[in-house]
Scaffold this motif. Structure first.
Motif, PDB file in Angstrom:
ATOM      1  N   LEU A   1       0.857  -1.182   0.000  1.00  0.00           N
ATOM      2  CA  LEU A   1       0.000   0.000   0.000  1.00  0.00           C
ATOM      3  C   LEU A   1       0.899   1.240   0.000  1.00  0.00           C
ATOM      4  N   ARG A   2       0.675   2.089  -0.994  1.00  0.00           N
ATOM      5  CA  ARG A   2       1.428   3.345  -1.070  1.00  0.00           C
ATOM      6  C   ARG A   2       0.449   4.508  -1.085  1.00  0.00           C
ATOM      7  N   ILE A   3       0.691   5.507  -0.241  1.00  0.00           N
ATOM      8  CA  ILE A   3      -0.171   6.686  -0.127  1.00  0.00           C
ATOM      9  C   ILE A   3       0.689   7.930  -0.307  1.00  0.00           C
ATOM     10  N   ASP A   4       0.331   8.740  -1.272  1.00  0.00           N
ATOM     11  CA  ASP A   4       1.045   9.986  -1.560  1.00  0.00           C
ATOM     12  C   ASP A   4       0.463  11.091  -0.671  1.00  0.00           C
ATOM     13  N   TYR A   5       1.283  11.655   0.220  1.00  0.00           N
ATOM     14  CA  TYR A   5       0.808  12.714   1.117  1.00  0.00           C
ATOM     15  C   TYR A   5       1.593  14.008   0.892  1.00  0.00           C
ATOM     16  N   THR A   6       2.049  14.227  -0.348  1.00  0.00           N
ATOM     17  CA  THR A   6       2.880  15.389  -0.668  1.00  0.00           C
ATOM     18  C   THR A   6       2.227  16.696  -0.236  1.00  0.00           C
ATOM     19  N   ASN A   7       0.965  16.877  -0.599  1.00  0.00           N
ATOM     20  CA  ASN A   7       0.274  18.145  -0.365  1.00  0.00           C
ATOM     21  C   ASN A   7      -0.664  18.088   0.835  1.00  0.00           C
ATOM     22  N   CYS A   8      -0.391  17.208   1.755  1.00  0.00           N
ATOM     23  CA  CYS A   8      -1.243  17.120   2.938  1.00  0.00           C
ATOM     24  C   CYS A   8      -1.217  18.425   3.728  1.00  0.00           C
ATOM     25  N   PHE A   9      -0.064  19.082   3.798  1.00  0.00           N
ATOM     26  CA  PHE A   9       0.068  20.318   4.572  1.00  0.00           C
ATOM     27  C   PHE A   9      -0.768  21.453   3.988  1.00  0.00           C
ATOM     28  N   ARG A  10      -1.252  21.283   2.748  1.00  0.00           N
ATOM     29  CA  ARG A  10      -1.984  22.353   2.089  1.00  0.00           C
ATOM     30  C   ARG A  10      -3.398  21.951   1.697  1.00  0.00           C
ATOM     31  N   ASP A  11      -3.584  20.713   1.203  1.00  0.00           N
ATOM     32  CA  ASP A  11      -4.873  20.300   0.654  1.00  0.00           C
ATOM     33  C   ASP A  11      -5.748  19.547   1.640  1.00  0.00           C
ATOM     34  N   ALA A  12      -5.182  18.930   2.638  1.00  0.00           N
ATOM     35  CA  ALA A  12      -5.989  18.159   3.580  1.00  0.00           C
ATOM     36  C   ALA A  12      -6.818  19.105   4.454  1.00  0.00           C
TER      37      ALA A  12
ATOM     38  N   THR B   1      -9.916  -2.190  -1.764  1.00  0.00           N
ATOM     39  CA  THR B   1     -10.691  -1.121  -1.151  1.00  0.00           C
ATOM     40  C   THR B   1      -9.929  -0.582   0.055  1.00  0.00           C
ATOM     41  N   ILE B   2      -9.467   0.649  -0.059  1.00  0.00           N
ATOM     42  CA  ILE B   2      -8.610   1.226   0.973  1.00  0.00           C
ATOM     43  C   ILE B   2      -9.349   2.310   1.767  1.00  0.00           C
ATOM     44  N   ASN B   3     -10.178   3.101   1.081  1.00  0.00           N
ATOM     45  CA  ASN B   3     -10.892   4.219   1.707  1.00  0.00           C
ATOM     46  C   ASN B   3      -9.925   5.129   2.467  1.00  0.00           C
ATOM     47  N   ALA B   4      -8.871   5.546   1.771  1.00  0.00           N
ATOM     48  CA  ALA B   4      -7.858   6.388   2.415  1.00  0.00           C
ATOM     49  C   ALA B   4      -8.418   7.781   2.677  1.00  0.00           C
ATOM     50  N   MET B   5      -8.128   8.310   3.861  1.00  0.00           N
ATOM     51  CA  MET B   5      -8.582   9.633   4.263  1.00  0.00           C
ATOM     52  C   MET B   5      -7.400  10.379   4.888  1.00  0.00           C
ATOM     53  N   TRP B   6      -7.505  11.707   4.875  1.00  0.00           N
ATOM     54  CA  TRP B   6      -6.437  12.496   5.476  1.00  0.00           C
ATOM     55  C   TRP B   6      -6.978  13.732   6.168  1.00  0.00           C
ATOM     56  N   GLN B   7      -6.139  14.277   7.024  1.00  0.00           N
ATOM     57  CA  GLN B   7      -6.486  15.471   7.784  1.00  0.00           C
ATOM     58  C   GLN B   7      -5.181  16.113   8.258  1.00  0.00           C
TER      59      GLN B   7
ATOM     60  N   THR C   1       3.246  21.206  11.613  1.00  0.00           N
ATOM     61  CA  THR C   1       2.052  20.679  10.948  1.00  0.00           C
ATOM     62  C   THR C   1       2.084  19.160  11.004  1.00  0.00           C
ATOM     63  N   MET C   2       0.976  18.573  11.421  1.00  0.00           N
ATOM     64  CA  MET C   2       0.866  17.122  11.503  1.00  0.00           C
ATOM     65  C   MET C   2      -0.165  16.629  10.504  1.00  0.00           C
ATOM     66  N   CYS C   3       0.194  15.608   9.745  1.00  0.00           N
ATOM     67  CA  CYS C   3      -0.706  14.995   8.772  1.00  0.00           C
ATOM     68  C   CYS C   3      -1.177  13.657   9.328  1.00  0.00           C
ATOM     69  N   THR C   4      -2.491  13.449   9.345  1.00  0.00           N
ATOM     70  CA  THR C   4      -3.070  12.190   9.805  1.00  0.00           C
ATOM     71  C   THR C   4      -3.642  11.436   8.611  1.00  0.00           C
ATOM     72  N   LEU C   5      -3.182  10.206   8.423  1.00  0.00           N
ATOM     73  CA  LEU C   5      -3.669   9.344   7.350  1.00  0.00           C
ATOM     74  C   LEU C   5      -4.449   8.196   7.965  1.00  0.00           C
TER      75      LEU C   5
ATOM     76  N   THR D   1      -8.754  20.657   7.778  1.00  0.00           N
ATOM     77  CA  THR D   1      -8.354  20.787   9.183  1.00  0.00           C
ATOM     78  C   THR D   1      -9.462  20.362  10.143  1.00  0.00           C
ATOM     79  N   ALA D   2     -10.715  20.347   9.654  1.00  0.00           N
ATOM     80  CA  ALA D   2     -11.828  20.048  10.555  1.00  0.00           C
ATOM     81  C   ALA D   2     -11.981  18.552  10.786  1.00  0.00           C
ATOM     82  N   ASP D   3     -12.237  17.818   9.718  1.00  0.00           N
ATOM     83  CA  ASP D   3     -12.490  16.378   9.823  1.00  0.00           C
ATOM     84  C   ASP D   3     -11.702  15.642   8.736  1.00  0.00           C
ATOM     85  N   LEU D   4     -11.663  14.328   8.904  1.00  0.00           N
ATOM     86  CA  LEU D   4     -11.049  13.499   7.878  1.00  0.00           C
ATOM     87  C   LEU D   4     -11.852  13.577   6.586  1.00  0.00           C
ATOM     88  N   ALA D   5     -11.154  13.578   5.459  1.00  0.00           N
ATOM     89  CA  ALA D   5     -11.796  13.622   4.147  1.00  0.00           C
ATOM     90  C   ALA D   5     -11.156  12.579   3.251  1.00  0.00           C
TER      91      ALA D   5
END
Length: 414
Positions: free
Chosen positions: A72-83, A105-111, A129-133, A85-89
């Motif tokens: 499983l590979r998840i790209d979180y390059t732009n998490c600091f900008r696109d994720a 089926t992964i249903n990956a979400m970030w915040q 800044t903390m990114c939650t996957l 802040t309120a809830d997981l998306a």
């Protein structure tokens, strides 16, 4: 009686002339026995068939072994900008790359969470800044389970970058400021009459995201969350670890942290409470210092060799410090297993299949050519010096037609 002895002969007094002729031996005169294979259709065609029959199945086995790897590979390059802040998306599908046998089926979400405080050693850094996957593991992943970080468009193979380190400093020797400035660490050797420790471009650009171990959110055998521990030991080669030692000197007044490290130390300097790292035990640093040969690479961050990663939902927190958007790059986390042939990589299997198929195709081509238009072996008329031009070609009336006539040149064998 005449006591005078006769003069010595001229042959005895004359010096022997030195000869440069090699000795008359089989080696000096090139008379050693040698195998001189004759490449005939009877030897070449079976040889190509054998190579193809061996390579093609090996390639198929390599591809099959690679297909058994769960990844499983998840790209979180732009998490600091696109994720959010309120809830997981939900993340875009273009950022998630699952590889499982039956279910992807992964249903990956970030915040993202801003203004986070994190403690490095005894020094707390604020406003990070903390990114939650959050993602699902659809199939059980048997140990060893490996956690990598993957970078794209990062050229660790640049000539100046690769040479920018000081081996004696990394080995813990007590080196002076002049030694560091005379090393290959330039342009990051020193500042304000203090040497950087460790100096050089490689050490300064170390991957400084902090990746936490995944947390199992819905374990079937427990009511609470369980942390799937990823240890950061045994991730570097033992031969590499022997190259790195703690500093012999205890003087901290003549060294500075590299520019990108200074945020982790109070006032950007080493202190007794926050001393320089023990490079021998910092395996993340050792792994980074082994530079990659390609601009897209993965480096090991952690591993679990004892327990399986069970089916369920996991959450992972990452302190986002390493900004790849500054050089138009990308970064990802990779959770993967191993096969008997190593990690997931189809290139080697495809290469073996291509070589095997190419050899079989050549063998068939040579076989058909030999059956349709066989060629007599040892026919000297095919030699270039035995091909006489036809009368039409000799008169300049065009291309010669018809069979060629062998010329007696003295080179043909009787």
């Amino acid at each position: 009686m005449d006591d005078t002895s006769p003069p010595e002969s001229i042959d005895q007094t004359k010096e022997k002339k030195k000869s440069r002729r090699p000795a008359n031996t089989a080696f000096r005169q090139q008379r050693l026995k040698a195998w001189q294979p004759i490449l005939t259709p009877k030897t070449v065609i079976p040889l190509f068939f054998v190579i193809g029959i061996i390579c093609a199945p090996v390639g198929g086995l390599l591809i099959y072994a690679s297909s058994t790897v769960k990844e499983l590979r998840i790209d979180y390059t732009n998490c600091f900008r696109d994720a959010p802040t309120a809830d997981l998306a939900l993340m875009d599908d273009s950022l998630v790359f699952p590889s499982f046998k039956t279910n992807n089926t992964i249903n990956a979400m970030w915040q993202r969470t801003e203004r986070v405080n994190y403690t490095y050693g005894t020094h707390t850094v604020q406003n990070l800044t903390m990114c939650t996957l959050q993602f699902e593991i659809p199939e059980e992943m048997s140990p060893p389970v490996l956690l990598y970080y993957r970078l794209e468009n990062f050229y660790q193979n640049h000539r100046r970058y690769v040479a920018s380190f000081f081996d004696k400093q990394l080995a813990g020797d007590d080196v002076s400021l002049a030694d560091v400035e005379a090393s290959g660490c330039d342009p990051l050797a020193s500042s304000n009459s203090k040497a950087f420790y460790p100096c050089g471009l490689i050490a300064n650009s170390v991957f400084n995201d902090t990746i936490m171990s995944p947390v199992f959110l819905n374990p079937p055998t427990s009511d609470g969350n369980l942390t799937y521990e990823m240890k950061n030991t045994s991730i570097a080669w033992e031969s590499d670890k022997e190259l790195y030692k703690p500093r012999v000197s205890t003087n901290l007044d003549n060294i500075l942290p590299p520019p990108n490290w200074q945020i982790r130390y109070p006032n950007g300097t080493y202190t007794t409470d926050n001393p320089p790292p023990n490079l021998h035990d910092d395996e993340h640093f050792i792994v980074w210092m082994r530079t990659a040969g390609l601009p897209t690479f993965s480096k090991l961050w952690g591993r679990n060799d004892t327990s399986a990663m069970q089916i369920g939902t996991y959450s992972m927190e990452i302190i986002d410090n390493f900004r790849t958007d500054q050089y138009q790059g990308k970064k990802s986390i990779v959770i993967t297993t191993l096969s008997v042939m190593g990690g997931k990589n189809n290139f080697l299997g495809i290469l073996w299949l291509v070589v095997g198929g190419f050899c079989i195709a050549l063998a068939l081509l040579f076989l058909i050519t030999n059956l349709i238009k066989p060629r007599k072996l040892g026919d000297h008329t095919y030699l270039s010096w035995n091909n006489a031009p036809s009368s039409a070609a000799a008169k300049g009336k065009g291309k010669a037609s018809g069979p060629t006539i062998g010329m007696a040149t003295g080179r043909d064998l009787s």
